[in-house]
Design a protein around this motif. Structure first.
Motif, PDB file in Angstrom:
ATOM      1  N   VAL A 140      -2.058   5.969  -0.389  1.00 43.16           N
ATOM      2  CA  VAL A 140      -3.466   5.580  -0.244  1.00 43.16           C
ATOM      3  C   VAL A 140      -4.047   6.278   0.987  1.00 43.16           C
ATOM      4  CG1 VAL A 140      -5.084   3.680   0.069  1.00 43.16           C
ATOM      5  CG2 VAL A 140      -2.965   3.312  -1.224  1.00 43.16           C
ATOM      6  N   ALA A 160       1.202   2.079  -3.936  1.00 45.74           N
ATOM      7  CA  ALA A 160      -0.155   1.652  -3.615  1.00 45.74           C
ATOM      8  C   ALA A 160      -0.457   0.261  -4.165  1.00 45.74           C
ATOM      9  CB  ALA A 160      -1.166   2.654  -4.162  1.00 45.74           C
ATOM     10  N   GLU A 163      -4.085  -1.393  -5.138  1.00 49.12           N
ATOM     11  CA  GLU A 163      -5.113  -0.444  -4.704  1.00 49.12           C
ATOM     12  C   GLU A 163      -5.463   0.525  -5.832  1.00 49.12           C
ATOM     13  OE1 GLU A 163      -7.530   0.556  -1.525  1.00 49.12           O
ATOM     14  OE2 GLU A 163      -5.736  -0.647  -1.169  1.00 49.12           O
ATOM     15  N   ARG A 336     -13.403   2.335 -10.936  1.00 55.67           N
ATOM     16  CA  ARG A 336     -12.096   2.636 -10.357  1.00 55.67           C
ATOM     17  C   ARG A 336     -11.132   3.085 -11.449  1.00 55.67           C
ATOM     18  NH1 ARG A 336     -12.166   1.847  -5.350  1.00 55.67           N
ATOM     19  NH2 ARG A 336     -13.788   0.584  -4.423  1.00 55.67           N
TER      20      ARG A 336
END
Lengths: 357, 357
Positions: A140, A160, A163, A336
């Motif tokens: 990240v 991650a 995330e 995302r």
């Protein structure tokens, strides 16, 4: 001229003054520094007054205080032969909306992604793209809070956890399936994949595509860890072609490996595609089409990837969609998601029917 | 800690606070924008106070109000396979002196050098480098007054008249002489140059070097306008090698043309260097050394060129020499010279003695 009914924007001032929005922003923020002619400054100020556009109007929305600059952090794009098209397409997409892209290359000593992001944030970029030359997993990125980021050609590694970041990557898996299908369709039964000698995402996905397409045809896959360079393709092909029942079709991890395979065939007195079919991956500029014979290959969609990444970022910064307008200019939630971009087949002259035994 | 006797500089503050000079500049100019942690800001302010460093001290010399940012304008470097080493070396040289390089690529639609310079000037760069992918002549760039500029890999065209700018270019002429000498030294007498099919500076100078070196050996020069790509080298070599008395040595305008020549030899059943010697030009990354056999070639000194261009610019911005110190920090006159950088021979395996007739 009557001011428009809606609140005037810097775009209206720019249009009326006949200058770019960046110039309007410079003039109204007093950052002209001798770079904008006095007459132009006056034209901008006149236009702003005529339209009733004021800096206090600008201040209503902090979000509009853009510098119209995007930071591009790369690992080696600017200095490597392979993925420049990505950077160029991203820059062109930005230019169409009057944004400038400034680049920091991480191959420079001592730079981390965090350093580069800080340097760019100090220069007040509106958003960031982090692009890698090859398709890899990355930790990240540590970037200043509030700065939107899009990943290009790389993905967050599994560590991650929850995330997520918007991510644009090529669809290597289906590209490899299509390349394998191309060889199967003309009758090849002895097909070998010359793969890379690492476990990068490109290797994993292209090998999986090769394996699955052959499995669907009831065949098992032979994959050799050749490497990524011309001489790797050459060496592996020389020993393959010396076998009792040499392959008639080669699927190469990369155009450069395919170039080595074609050269190895010539050294064995074999002709491509008459005696051996070769298909590559990348469609590298000034390379695949310049081989003899010109190489049939799967294109890495670098331009589409660069465009998509930049569009995602700009849409976040300045939404143009209906939904965005419906909520009074408030940007919609930053998607995302992971966008897989298609790798199309580029048909040239290095694939044909297998020779008769 | 006792403040140093001389007037403290931002470098002293940076050293004491343990941050970069860029960060000091940001903090003391109030341009932190949430990108510098509060603790770091305090550390910088403390260090400045302790050393007696004030912004009014800075204001004594406008020249010191640097942003420590250099603008690099390129025609295609960032997006082409060939000259990325130049950009990288320039950036590394800058990083060593705590400067950041930001790049604008002219291959983007609608950008001229003047536009790019203006965009960079708006972002308050301290100086500019204009670099071209290939060695070409360019018109005098229109840039904002007072912004120092260095030309990299390009030269002002003759129409520029008296105008001069510091210029860094490779010494193609002597490189070509040395390549030709390499073939002569091992006994080749039938040497052909596969040249480019244009009249670029690289073509003109490399052809002149080839011609002059052969003339000095009492031989006349045969030069073919093949082109710049692999398939150009392939096609021209196939017809050359079919002649009654084919050449035994080829000097190629570029590594990619040499690659085509080596492939043509293999297709004719000839071995390099046993039956044919081939020498290239460029020492292209991941290419010349990956051919089979690995290519003997003249290196384009891209790293040295990038370093030199950046050093010239930084020396103008922050002189380090004795003379500069003697005149109390006043920069010495910007050298308006043309710097020719050597192209060294890279010996590999594609050149040998000519075959016995």
């Amino acid at each position: 001229m009557t001011p428009p009914a809606r609140r005037p924007t810097s775009a209206d001032v720019a249009a009326l003054a006949g200058v770019s929005r960046a110039t309007v922003s410079m003039v109204l923020n007093g950052r002209v520094e001798g770079t904008v002619a006095a007459a132009t400054q006056q034209r901008v100020l006149d236009a702003a007054e005529q339209l009733g556009y004021t800096r206090s109007a600008l201040a209503i929305s902090l979000k509009q205080q853009h510098t119209r600059t995007i930071g591009l952090i790369t690992d080696e794009i600017a200095t490597s032969p392979f993925a420049g098209r990505m950077a160029r397409a991203a820059s062109m997409t930005a230019a169409q909306r009057d944004y400038l892209v400034i680049t920091v290359d991480l191959s420079l000593r001592d730079h981390s992604v965090a350093d580069a992001a800080r340097l760019l944030a100090e220069r007040q970029v509106d958003g960031l793209i982090y692009a890698t030359m090859g398709r890899v997993r990355v930790p990240v990125p540590q970037i200043p809070p509030g700065l939107p980021l899009v990943l290009l050609n790389c993905e967050l590694d599994s560590a991650a956890g929850e995330e997520q970041l918007p991510t644009v990557v090529p669809d290597d898996y289906h590209g490899a399936r299509r390349a394998t299908r191309r060889l199967l369709d003309v009758g090849h039964e002895r097909i070998v994949m010359l793969s890379g000698d690492d476990r990068s995402l490109a290797v994993l996905e292209r090998e999986a595509g090769f394996r699955d397409e052959l499995a669907e045809a009831g065949m098992s896959a032979r994959i050799l860890a050749a490497g990524w360079q011309m001489d790797d393709g050459y060496r592996t092909s020389r020993s393959l072609l010396a076998e009792d029942q040499p392959p008639t079709g080669l699927f190469c991890i990369r155009d450069r490996v395919a170039a080595g395979a074609i050269h190895a065939a010539a050294c064995e007195g074999l002709e491509v595609p008459h005696d051996l079919s070769v298909i590559g991956f990348d469609d590298e500029d000034f390379f695949a089409e310049k081989l003899t014979p010109p190489l049939t290959t799967m294109a890495l969609p670098h331009e589409q990837m660069g465009q998509r990444a930049m569009s995602l970022l700009l849409e976040r910064l300045e939404p143009t969609g209906d939904r965005a307008q419906g909520s009074a200019g408030e940007p919609e939630a930053f998607p995302r998601e992971r966008f897989l971009i298609d790798c199309p087949l580029v048909e040239r002259e290095s694939v044909g029917r297998p020779p008769l035994d």
